[in-house]
Design a protein around this motif. Structure first.
Motif, PDB file in Angstrom:
ATOM      1  N   ARG A   1       0.840  -1.215   0.000  1.00  0.00           N
ATOM      2  CA  ARG A   1       0.000   0.000   0.000  1.00  0.00           C
ATOM      3  C   ARG A   1       0.868   1.256   0.000  1.00  0.00           C
ATOM      4  O   ARG A   1       0.566   2.228  -0.687  1.00  0.00           O
ATOM      5  N   LEU A   2       1.946   1.238   0.763  1.00  0.00           N
ATOM      6  CA  LEU A   2       2.846   2.395   0.770  1.00  0.00           C
ATOM      7  C   LEU A   2       3.549   2.555  -0.578  1.00  0.00           C
ATOM      8  O   LEU A   2       3.828   3.678  -1.006  1.00  0.00           O
ATOM      9  N   LYS A   3       3.816   1.442  -1.230  1.00  0.00           N
ATOM     10  CA  LYS A   3       4.433   1.525  -2.549  1.00  0.00           C
ATOM     11  C   LYS A   3       3.516   2.226  -3.547  1.00  0.00           C
ATOM     12  O   LYS A   3       3.989   2.907  -4.455  1.00  0.00           O
ATOM     13  N   GLU A   4       2.203   2.084  -3.353  1.00  0.00           N
ATOM     14  CA  GLU A   4       1.257   2.833  -4.186  1.00  0.00           C
ATOM     15  C   GLU A   4       1.522   4.339  -4.045  1.00  0.00           C
ATOM     16  O   GLU A   4       1.491   5.077  -5.025  1.00  0.00           O
ATOM     17  N   TRP A   5       1.778   4.776  -2.825  1.00  0.00           N
ATOM     18  CA  TRP A   5       2.081   6.186  -2.576  1.00  0.00           C
ATOM     19  C   TRP A   5       3.408   6.585  -3.203  1.00  0.00           C
ATOM     20  O   TRP A   5       3.564   7.701  -3.720  1.00  0.00           O
ATOM     21  N   VAL A   6       4.380   5.687  -3.155  1.00  0.00           N
ATOM     22  CA  VAL A   6       5.676   5.964  -3.783  1.00  0.00           C
ATOM     23  C   VAL A   6       5.489   6.154  -5.286  1.00  0.00           C
ATOM     24  O   VAL A   6       6.009   7.120  -5.858  1.00  0.00           O
ATOM     25  N   PHE A   7       4.745   5.255  -5.909  1.00  0.00           N
ATOM     26  CA  PHE A   7       4.485   5.401  -7.343  1.00  0.00           C
ATOM     27  C   PHE A   7       3.773   6.727  -7.640  1.00  0.00           C
ATOM     28  O   PHE A   7       4.095   7.407  -8.610  1.00  0.00           O
ATOM     29  N   ALA A   8       2.812   7.090  -6.801  1.00  0.00           N
ATOM     30  CA  ALA A   8       2.097   8.351  -7.007  1.00  0.00           C
ATOM     31  C   ALA A   8       3.045   9.540  -6.865  1.00  0.00           C
ATOM     32  O   ALA A   8       3.011  10.471  -7.679  1.00  0.00           O
ATOM     33  N   GLY A   9       3.886   9.508  -5.847  1.00  0.00           N
ATOM     34  CA  GLY A   9       4.851  10.597  -5.645  1.00  0.00           C
ATOM     35  C   GLY A   9       5.810  10.726  -6.812  1.00  0.00           C
ATOM     36  O   GLY A   9       6.137  11.837  -7.252  1.00  0.00           O
ATOM     37  N   MET A  10       6.268   9.594  -7.318  1.00  0.00           N
ATOM     38  CA  MET A  10       7.165   9.627  -8.475  1.00  0.00           C
ATOM     39  C   MET A  10       6.448  10.179  -9.707  1.00  0.00           C
ATOM     40  O   MET A  10       7.025  10.952 -10.476  1.00  0.00           O
ATOM     41  N   LEU A  11       5.182   9.795  -9.867  1.00  0.00           N
ATOM     42  CA  LEU A  11       4.406  10.331 -10.981  1.00  0.00           C
ATOM     43  C   LEU A  11       4.265  11.846 -10.852  1.00  0.00           C
ATOM     44  O   LEU A  11       4.460  12.579 -11.826  1.00  0.00           O
ATOM     45  N   PHE A  12       3.940  12.322  -9.659  1.00  0.00           N
ATOM     46  CA  PHE A  12       3.818  13.775  -9.457  1.00  0.00           C
ATOM     47  C   PHE A  12       5.137  14.477  -9.776  1.00  0.00           C
ATOM     48  O   PHE A  12       5.154  15.523 -10.417  1.00  0.00           O
ATOM     49  N   ASP A  13       6.235  13.916  -9.321  1.00  0.00           N
ATOM     50  CA  ASP A  13       7.545  14.507  -9.592  1.00  0.00           C
ATOM     51  C   ASP A  13       7.792  14.600 -11.100  1.00  0.00           C
ATOM     52  O   ASP A  13       8.231  15.638 -11.596  1.00  0.00           O
ATOM     53  N   ILE A  14       7.495  13.525 -11.812  1.00  0.00           N
ATOM     54  CA  ILE A  14       7.712  13.503 -13.258  1.00  0.00           C
ATOM     55  C   ILE A  14       6.799  14.510 -13.963  1.00  0.00           C
ATOM     56  O   ILE A  14       7.235  15.250 -14.849  1.00  0.00           O
ATOM     57  N   VAL A  15       5.539  14.556 -13.568  1.00  0.00           N
ATOM     58  CA  VAL A  15       4.588  15.483 -14.197  1.00  0.00           C
ATOM     59  C   VAL A  15       4.990  16.936 -13.960  1.00  0.00           C
ATOM     60  O   VAL A  15       5.007  17.750 -14.894  1.00  0.00           O
ATOM     61  N   PHE A  16       5.353  17.257 -12.717  1.00  0.00           N
ATOM     62  CA  PHE A  16       5.761  18.634 -12.427  1.00  0.00           C
ATOM     63  C   PHE A  16       7.058  18.991 -13.157  1.00  0.00           C
ATOM     64  O   PHE A  16       7.203  20.108 -13.662  1.00  0.00           O
ATOM     65  N   ALA A  17       7.992  18.058 -13.226  1.00  0.00           N
ATOM     66  CA  ALA A  17       9.237  18.317 -13.964  1.00  0.00           C
ATOM     67  C   ALA A  17       8.937  18.531 -15.449  1.00  0.00           C
ATOM     68  O   ALA A  17       9.490  19.440 -16.075  1.00  0.00           O
ATOM     69  N   PHE A  18       8.058  17.709 -16.003  1.00  0.00           N
ATOM     70  CA  PHE A  18       7.693  17.815 -17.408  1.00  0.00           C
ATOM     71  C   PHE A  18       7.142  19.204 -17.738  1.00  0.00           C
ATOM     72  O   PHE A  18       7.632  19.888 -18.638  1.00  0.00           O
TER      73      PHE A  18
END
Length: 132
Positions: A71-88
């Motif tokens: 379940r925490l890994k779901e949050w990690v994936f979400a955080g990484m997605l947010f980081d990538i989207v904001f960087a993009f």
């Protein structure tokens, strides 16, 4: 595809995305001039760069622990997605379209890894989960 194929894809993707985010977090925490110059050019304050670095390292550690904390890994994936989207979008706005190749590669690796993660662990969220 067989479950073993998804496991291989997940393992490979987890290693690649962990190297990507682990190095990025390390460079942010050690004030690597290249990373800091680009991140500051994008308009992010220094304290935010440190926070990103800490959470990237913690996320990588959590992601690499096998068969635990799904379940925490779901949050990690979400955080990484947010980081990538904001960087993009930050790179498009400040540096131009030609600067986003790395974020597109990271997005593809993350998406394939996440898909494989869900195929392996059969994580299905239902409306009942939202009531908890």
């Amino acid at each position: 595809m067989k479950n073993s194929t998804y496991k291989k894809i997940y393992l490979t993707g987890s290693i690649l995305i962990s190297i990507w985010f682990g190095l990025s977090g390390f460079f942010e925490l050690t004030r690597n001039p290249t990373v800091w110059d680009v991140t500051r050019k994008l308009g992010y304050p220094e304290h935010f760069i440190y926070i990103l670095g800490v959470f990237k390292i913690l996320g990588v550690i959590l992601l690499l622990i096998p068969n635990r904390f799904n379940r925490l890994k779901e949050w990690v994936f979400a955080g990484m997605l947010f980081d990538i989207v904001f960087a993009f979008f930050s790179k498009i706005a400040v540096l131009g379209l030609s600067s986003v190749t790395d974020t597109l590669i990271a997005f593809v690796i993350l998406a394939v890894t996440y898909y494989s993660f869900n195929r392996i662990h059969h994580i299905i969220f239902t409306a009942k989960d939202l009531d908890r």
